[in-house]
Design a protein around this motif. Structure first.
Motif, mmCIF file in Angstrom:
data_model
loop_
_atom_site.group_PDB
_atom_site.id
_atom_site.type_symbol
_atom_site.label_atom_id
_atom_site.label_comp_id
_atom_site.label_asym_id
_atom_site.label_seq_id
_atom_site.Cartn_x
_atom_site.Cartn_y
_atom_site.Cartn_z
ATOM 1 N N LEU A 85 20.890 3.722 -22.496
ATOM 2 C CA LEU A 85 22.132 3.563 -23.249
ATOM 3 C C LEU A 85 22.955 4.851 -23.194
ATOM 4 O O LEU A 85 24.169 4.813 -22.999
ATOM 5 N N SER A 86 22.277 5.983 -23.356
ATOM 6 C CA SER A 86 22.968 7.275 -23.276
ATOM 7 C C SER A 86 23.588 7.462 -21.893
ATOM 8 O O SER A 86 24.719 7.934 -21.755
ATOM 9 N N ARG A 87 22.842 7.086 -20.866
ATOM 10 C CA ARG A 87 23.353 7.235 -19.501
ATOM 11 C C ARG A 87 24.538 6.302 -19.253
ATOM 12 O O ARG A 87 25.495 6.675 -18.564
ATOM 13 N N GLU A 88 24.466 5.094 -19.806
ATOM 14 C CA GLU A 88 25.583 4.167 -19.660
ATOM 15 C C GLU A 88 26.843 4.753 -20.288
ATOM 16 O O GLU A 88 27.922 4.743 -19.664
ATOM 17 N N ILE A 89 26.739 5.251 -21.511
ATOM 18 C CA ILE A 89 27.885 5.844 -22.199
ATOM 19 C C ILE A 89 28.402 7.061 -21.426
ATOM 20 O O ILE A 89 29.613 7.234 -21.232
ATOM 21 N N PHE A 90 27.474 7.885 -20.977
ATOM 22 C CA PHE A 90 27.845 9.114 -20.261
ATOM 23 C C PHE A 90 28.578 8.793 -18.957
ATOM 24 O O PHE A 90 29.679 9.303 -18.710
ATOM 25 N N PHE A 91 27.972 7.960 -18.115
ATOM 26 C CA PHE A 91 28.571 7.676 -16.811
ATOM 27 C C PHE A 91 29.868 6.873 -16.945
ATOM 28 O O PHE A 91 30.804 7.071 -16.146
ATOM 29 N N SER A 92 29.940 5.984 -17.948
ATOM 30 C CA SER A 92 31.191 5.244 -18.168
ATOM 31 C C SER A 92 32.308 6.198 -18.566
ATOM 32 O O SER A 92 33.443 6.093 -18.073
ATOM 33 N N GLY A 93 31.990 7.134 -19.459
ATOM 34 C CA GLY A 93 32.977 8.120 -19.883
ATOM 35 C C GLY A 93 33.391 9.044 -18.751
ATOM 36 O O GLY A 93 34.583 9.357 -18.586
ATOM 37 N N VAL A 94 32.420 9.480 -17.943
ATOM 38 C CA VAL A 94 32.727 10.366 -16.816
ATOM 39 C C VAL A 94 33.567 9.633 -15.772
ATOM 40 O O VAL A 94 34.492 10.206 -15.176
ATOM 41 N N PHE A 95 33.255 8.352 -15.549
ATOM 42 C CA PHE A 95 34.051 7.554 -14.610
ATOM 43 C C PHE A 95 35.516 7.518 -15.056
ATOM 44 O O PHE A 95 36.432 7.709 -14.238
ATOM 45 N N PHE A 96 35.739 7.285 -16.351
ATOM 46 C CA PHE A 96 37.109 7.239 -16.862
ATOM 47 C C PHE A 96 37.776 8.609 -16.732
ATOM 48 O O PHE A 96 38.947 8.706 -16.344
ATOM 49 N N PHE A 97 37.046 9.661 -17.034
ATOM 50 C CA PHE A 97 37.586 11.021 -16.923
ATOM 51 C C PHE A 97 37.958 11.344 -15.475
ATOM 52 O O PHE A 97 39.041 11.889 -15.200
ATOM 53 N N LEU A 98 37.076 10.985 -14.541
ATOM 54 C CA LEU A 98 37.354 11.246 -13.133
ATOM 55 C C LEU A 98 38.507 10.388 -12.628
ATOM 56 O O LEU A 98 39.265 10.818 -11.749
ATOM 57 N N TRP A 99 38.634 9.173 -13.178
ATOM 58 C CA TRP A 99 39.782 8.346 -12.798
ATOM 59 C C TRP A 99 41.082 9.059 -13.150
ATOM 60 O O TRP A 99 42.032 9.039 -12.357
ATOM 61 N N ILE A 100 41.147 9.672 -14.320
ATOM 62 C CA ILE A 100 42.350 10.405 -14.728
ATOM 63 C C ILE A 100 42.663 11.502 -13.702
ATOM 64 O O ILE A 100 43.810 11.656 -13.264
ATOM 65 N N ILE A 101 41.631 12.241 -13.305
ATOM 66 C CA ILE A 101 41.825 13.337 -12.349
ATOM 67 C C ILE A 101 42.247 12.802 -10.978
ATOM 68 O O ILE A 101 43.211 13.286 -10.367
ATOM 69 N N THR A 102 41.525 11.800 -10.496
ATOM 70 C CA THR A 102 41.825 11.272 -9.158
ATOM 71 C C THR A 102 43.205 10.634 -9.116
ATOM 72 O O THR A 102 43.933 10.794 -8.131
ATOM 73 N N TYR A 103 43.573 9.917 -10.176
ATOM 74 C CA TYR A 103 44.893 9.277 -10.143
ATOM 75 C C TYR A 103 46.001 10.321 -10.171
ATOM 76 O O TYR A 103 47.023 10.177 -9.493
#
Length: 293
Positions: A85-103
């Motif tokens: 569960l912690s990994r799901e929250i972490f990777f989901s949040g990091v994915f969103f953060f990286l999307w901001i950077i990549t976009y």
């Protein structure tokens, strides 16, 4: 099924759609940049990549309704070493953060493929962590490999259909070059292949439930009786929607250029999305713990 599961249904579906759409569009942009001019590739994929962010943001906000509060989500991350569960929250949040950077960098034409692929990999890790939460539970209906097949299947099916829909929107009725149409045709066939793969594993999954303990047998009975119609509806809608996209992409004249039938693809996307929501509802509805009875 408890009403408290609805946030999870929405969260898992939207997250999988966001990750799948991002991955497919990154692949398409990379391939199209080599086959047609890079500016056209960016134009066709830009809206879809932009849409990933809001979808992911909504998904993360909805997940808080299940966790209870942002503070609980924050403390959950503290167990990265032992909790899926912690990994799901972490990777989901990091994915969103990286999307901001990549976009941001993509909009400035400064982003390379490496950053896009790192973001895609993090997204896949989020889906893997999400699948692992359920496969390590005490629910026989979730403990099988079918959970991974189902979650990753939804990721790519929704991702591929959504990508076609967003490209149709970006094209704005303009004729697409043959290379673009050819790639979309291959994506539509791949979508059907992913669905067929899931259907191939379905009998084995049902057989495993029926041959298991009481909880598994109860889940199998729920699928074959109480939820038989929703199960059929799930697969019917998913197959029809994917087949519709394939049909309209291959139904064209002898000319090399093609105007994408966007409205039909939008309809197909809605059909598949509804089908996936029905399927995810079933996923939670048939979950019976081993301690049952």
């Amino acid at each position: 099924m408890a009403s408290t599961e609805w946030p999870l249904i929405i969260f898992t579906i939207l997250t999988q759609m966001a990750v799948g759409t991002y991955i497919v569009l990154v692949i398409l942009r990379s391939l199209l940049s080599k086959k047609i001019d890079p500016q056209t590739a960016v134009k066709l994929t830009n809206f879809g990549l932009l849409a990933v962010g809001p979808i992911m943001a909504i998904s993360l906000l909805i997940s808080l309704f299940h966790l209870g509060s942002p503070a609980i989500a924050f403390y959950s991350i503290a167990n990265l070493g032992s909790s899926w569960l912690s990994r799901e929250i972490f990777f989901s949040g990091v994915f969103f953060f990286l999307w901001i950077i990549t976009y941001y960098f993509n909009s400035k034409n400064k982003s390379g493929n490496a950053l896009n692929w790192i973001t895609a990999i993090i997204g896949l890790l989020a889906i893997f962590s999400m699948s692992s939460i359920y496969s390590s539970s005490i629910m026989p209906a979730w403990m099988a490999a079918d959970t991974f097949i189902s979650f990753f299947g939804t990721t790519f099916v929704l991702g591929m259909i959504a990508s076609a829909a967003t490209i149709g929107f970006s094209a704005k009725g303009e004729k697409l070059q043959e290379a673009t149409v050819s790639l979309l045709q291959r994506i539509s066939l791949l979508t059907l292949a992913v669905i067929v793969l899931q259907l191939i594993f379905l009998p084995q999954y049902l057989s495993g439930l029926s041959g298991g303990g009481q909880a598994g047998q109860t889940s199998a009975q729920l699928l074959s009786a109480t939820y038989s119609f929703p199960m059929i509806l799930h697969w019917l809608l998913t197959v029809v929607g994917a087949a519709l996209v394939t049909y309209v992409l291959y139904k064209k004249g002898p000319e090399k250029l093609m105007t994408l039938p966007a409205s039909t693809i939008y309809l197909a996307f809605i059909i598949v999305l509804v089908g996936e929501f029905v399927g995810r509802y079933l996923f939670y509805a048939i979950a019976v713990p081993i301690s049952f009875g």
